[in-house]
Scaffold this motif. Sequence first.
Motif, PDB file in Angstrom:
ATOM      1  N   ASP A 210       0.958  -1.158   0.146  1.00 43.71           N
ATOM      2  CA  ASP A 210       0.034  -0.144   0.076  1.00 43.71           C
ATOM      3  C   ASP A 210       0.928   1.367   0.011  1.00 43.71           C
ATOM      4  OD1 ASP A 210       0.952   0.108   2.662  1.00 43.71           O
ATOM      5  OD2 ASP A 210      -0.919  -0.092   3.413  1.00 43.71           O
ATOM      6  N   GLY A 211       2.161   0.985   0.059  1.00 46.95           N
ATOM      7  CA  GLY A 211       3.075   2.353  -0.206  1.00 46.95           C
ATOM      8  C   GLY A 211       3.763   2.724   1.225  1.00 46.95           C
ATOM      9  N   HIS A 212       3.143   2.320   2.163  1.00 48.60           N
ATOM     10  CA  HIS A 212       3.882   2.592   3.327  1.00 48.60           C
ATOM     11  C   HIS A 212       5.304   2.044   3.867  1.00 48.60           C
ATOM     12  CE1 HIS A 212       2.295  -0.797   5.497  1.00 48.60           C
ATOM     13  NE2 HIS A 212       3.021  -0.616   6.477  1.00 48.60           N
ATOM     14  N   VAL A 213       6.016   2.886   4.460  1.00 52.59           N
ATOM     15  CA  VAL A 213       7.456   2.279   4.786  1.00 52.59           C
ATOM     16  C   VAL A 213       7.333   1.363   5.649  1.00 52.59           C
ATOM     17  CG1 VAL A 213       9.728   2.932   5.257  1.00 52.59           C
ATOM     18  CG2 VAL A 213       8.691   4.414   3.847  1.00 52.59           C
ATOM     19  N   VAL A 214       8.212   0.387   5.504  1.00 49.22           N
ATOM     20  CA  VAL A 214       8.251  -0.940   6.672  1.00 49.22           C
ATOM     21  C   VAL A 214       9.621  -0.791   7.421  1.00 49.22           C
ATOM     22  CG1 VAL A 214       6.271  -2.291   5.761  1.00 49.22           C
ATOM     23  CG2 VAL A 214       8.546  -2.623   4.982  1.00 49.22           C
ATOM     24  N   SER A 215       9.473  -1.293   8.638  1.00 52.56           N
ATOM     25  CA  SER A 215      10.662  -1.474   9.400  1.00 52.56           C
ATOM     26  C   SER A 215      10.808  -3.051   9.652  1.00 52.56           C
ATOM     27  CB  SER A 215      10.715  -0.818  10.558  1.00 52.56           C
ATOM     28  OG  SER A 215       9.999  -1.447  11.711  1.00 52.56           O
ATOM     29  N   PRO A 216      12.085  -3.560  10.042  1.00 56.01           N
ATOM     30  CA  PRO A 216      12.019  -4.887  10.430  1.00 56.01           C
ATOM     31  C   PRO A 216      11.102  -5.429  11.396  1.00 56.01           C
ATOM     32  CG  PRO A 216      14.410  -3.699  10.408  1.00 56.01           C
ATOM     33  CD  PRO A 216      13.140  -2.704  10.298  1.00 56.01           C
ATOM     34  N   ASP A 217      10.614  -4.530  12.366  1.00 53.69           N
ATOM     35  CA  ASP A 217       9.713  -5.066  13.208  1.00 53.69           C
ATOM     36  C   ASP A 217       8.070  -5.392  12.448  1.00 53.69           C
ATOM     37  OD1 ASP A 217      11.715  -4.956  15.171  1.00 53.69           O
ATOM     38  OD2 ASP A 217      11.037  -2.875  15.964  1.00 53.69           O
ATOM     39  N   ASP A 218       8.083  -4.655  11.260  1.00 57.30           N
ATOM     40  CA  ASP A 218       7.047  -4.954  10.843  1.00 57.30           C
ATOM     41  C   ASP A 218       6.640  -5.935   9.717  1.00 57.30           C
ATOM     42  OD1 ASP A 218       5.912  -2.279  11.690  1.00 57.30           O
ATOM     43  OD2 ASP A 218       7.123  -1.140  10.084  1.00 57.30           O
ATOM     44  N   THR A 219       7.651  -6.580   9.618  1.00 55.71           N
ATOM     45  CA  THR A 219       7.665  -7.947   9.010  1.00 55.71           C
ATOM     46  C   THR A 219       8.082  -9.109   9.342  1.00 55.71           C
ATOM     47  OG1 THR A 219      10.310  -7.399   8.282  1.00 55.71           O
ATOM     48  CG2 THR A 219       8.641  -6.206   6.855  1.00 55.71           C
ATOM     49  N   GLU A 220       7.697 -10.070   8.671  1.00 60.81           N
ATOM     50  CA  GLU A 220       8.059 -11.303   9.279  1.00 60.81           C
ATOM     51  C   GLU A 220       8.416 -12.557   7.828  1.00 60.81           C
ATOM     52  OE1 GLU A 220       4.858 -12.962  11.294  1.00 60.81           O
ATOM     53  OE2 GLU A 220       3.374 -13.280   9.579  1.00 60.81           O
ATOM     54  N   ILE A 221       9.311 -13.655   8.133  1.00 62.24           N
ATOM     55  CA  ILE A 221       9.282 -14.479   6.872  1.00 62.24           C
ATOM     56  C   ILE A 221       8.297 -15.476   7.026  1.00 62.24           C
ATOM     57  CG2 ILE A 221      11.076 -16.144   6.139  1.00 62.24           C
ATOM     58  CD1 ILE A 221      12.162 -13.285   5.882  1.00 62.24           C
ATOM     59  N   ARG A 222       7.730 -15.707   5.836  1.00 58.81           N
ATOM     60  CA  ARG A 222       6.748 -16.901   5.817  1.00 58.81           C
ATOM     61  C   ARG A 222       7.203 -17.915   4.658  1.00 58.81           C
ATOM     62  NH1 ARG A 222       1.099 -13.748   6.036  1.00 58.81           N
ATOM     63  NH2 ARG A 222       1.310 -13.259   8.471  1.00 58.81           N
ATOM     64  N   LYS A 223       7.425 -19.002   4.968  1.00 57.65           N
ATOM     65  CA  LYS A 223       7.761 -19.972   4.113  1.00 57.65           C
ATOM     66  C   LYS A 223       6.742 -20.409   3.054  1.00 57.65           C
ATOM     67  CE  LYS A 223      11.556 -21.056   5.918  1.00 57.65           C
ATOM     68  NZ  LYS A 223      12.678 -20.274   5.777  1.00 57.65           N
ATOM     69  N   ARG A 224       6.978 -20.203   1.643  1.00 55.12           N
ATOM     70  CA  ARG A 224       5.860 -20.318   0.509  1.00 55.12           C
ATOM     71  C   ARG A 224       5.697 -21.771   0.682  1.00 55.12           C
ATOM     72  NH1 ARG A 224       7.231 -16.891  -4.497  1.00 55.12           N
ATOM     73  NH2 ARG A 224       5.158 -17.587  -4.820  1.00 55.12           N
ATOM     74  N   PRO A 225       4.645 -22.331   0.404  1.00 49.65           N
ATOM     75  CA  PRO A 225       4.399 -23.806  -0.177  1.00 49.65           C
ATOM     76  C   PRO A 225       4.745 -24.068  -1.304  1.00 49.65           C
ATOM     77  CG  PRO A 225       2.107 -22.702   0.042  1.00 49.65           C
ATOM     78  CD  PRO A 225       3.262 -21.423   0.328  1.00 49.65           C
ATOM     79  N   LEU A 226       5.135 -25.445  -1.319  1.00 53.49           N
ATOM     80  CA  LEU A 226       5.582 -25.882  -2.596  1.00 53.49           C
ATOM     81  C   LEU A 226       4.195 -26.111  -3.496  1.00 53.49           C
ATOM     82  CD1 LEU A 226       8.006 -28.763  -1.509  1.00 53.49           C
ATOM     83  CD2 LEU A 226       8.564 -26.502  -2.477  1.00 53.49           C
ATOM     84  N   PRO A 227       4.362 -26.029  -4.869  1.00 57.11           N
ATOM     85  CA  PRO A 227       3.104 -26.337  -5.679  1.00 57.11           C
ATOM     86  C   PRO A 227       2.415 -27.468  -5.171  1.00 57.11           C
ATOM     87  CG  PRO A 227       5.046 -25.675  -6.921  1.00 57.11           C
ATOM     88  CD  PRO A 227       5.462 -25.903  -5.668  1.00 57.11           C
ATOM     89  N   GLY A 228       1.114 -27.493  -5.104  1.00 57.28           N
ATOM     90  CA  GLY A 228       0.612 -28.567  -4.616  1.00 57.28           C
ATOM     91  C   GLY A 228       0.320 -28.907  -3.008  1.00 57.28           C
ATOM     92  N   GLU A 229       1.042 -28.020  -2.432  1.00 57.93           N
ATOM     93  CA  GLU A 229       0.889 -27.969  -0.961  1.00 57.93           C
ATOM     94  C   GLU A 229      -0.159 -26.934  -0.663  1.00 57.93           C
ATOM     95  OE1 GLU A 229       5.259 -29.461   0.765  1.00 57.93           O
ATOM     96  OE2 GLU A 229       4.668 -27.202   0.772  1.00 57.93           O
ATOM     97  N   HIS A 230      -0.795 -27.120   0.638  1.00 58.60           N
ATOM     98  CA  HIS A 230      -1.761 -26.026   1.161  1.00 58.60           C
ATOM     99  C   HIS A 230      -1.072 -25.167   2.309  1.00 58.60           C
ATOM    100  CE1 HIS A 230      -4.652 -27.438  -1.652  1.00 58.60           C
ATOM    101  NE2 HIS A 230      -4.370 -28.796  -1.120  1.00 58.60           N
TER     102      HIS A 230
END
Length: 153
Positions: A133-153
């Motif tokens: 949405d255009g707002h600046v983010v800091s490290p505290d505003d983010t997290e890592i999420r593992k993307r599922p492999l194709p076919g995983e839910h």
Amino acid sequence: MNSRKNMEGQPCPVARSVDVVGDRWSLLVVRDAFDGVRRFTDFQRSLGVARNILSDRLRRLVDAGILATRPASDNSAYQEYVLTEQGKSLFPVVVALRQWGERHLYADGERHSELVDKRTGKPLRAMAPMAADGHVVSPDDTEIRKRPLPGEH
């Protein structure tokens, strides 16, 4: 014997990126390529790096698709190294490193080079990560999420 661990299988994009361009000489070669350096001898003169190290880094960058070789533009027997589209996409990385260095590695008033917009002659605005949405983010505003492999839910 090469003790360098290959990060190709790593699930982390930072680890894979560092594996390709994370050493000192590779990033400085890329920086110089952005500044218009094209020939081996010009890279060597600019960087002051040993020939064998430069040759290795240029080969790695070509193998990774960051640089490409082409015949010299002056029709001499030499070849030139040019940034590919993939290599050009490293521009924000180089700018971010430059801006971080300007902010943290120079004393107030200490002289250093400056990256400016050719059109306006003014320095670039400081880079900052932005949310969708255009707002600046800091490290505290983010997290890592593992993307599922194709076919995983």
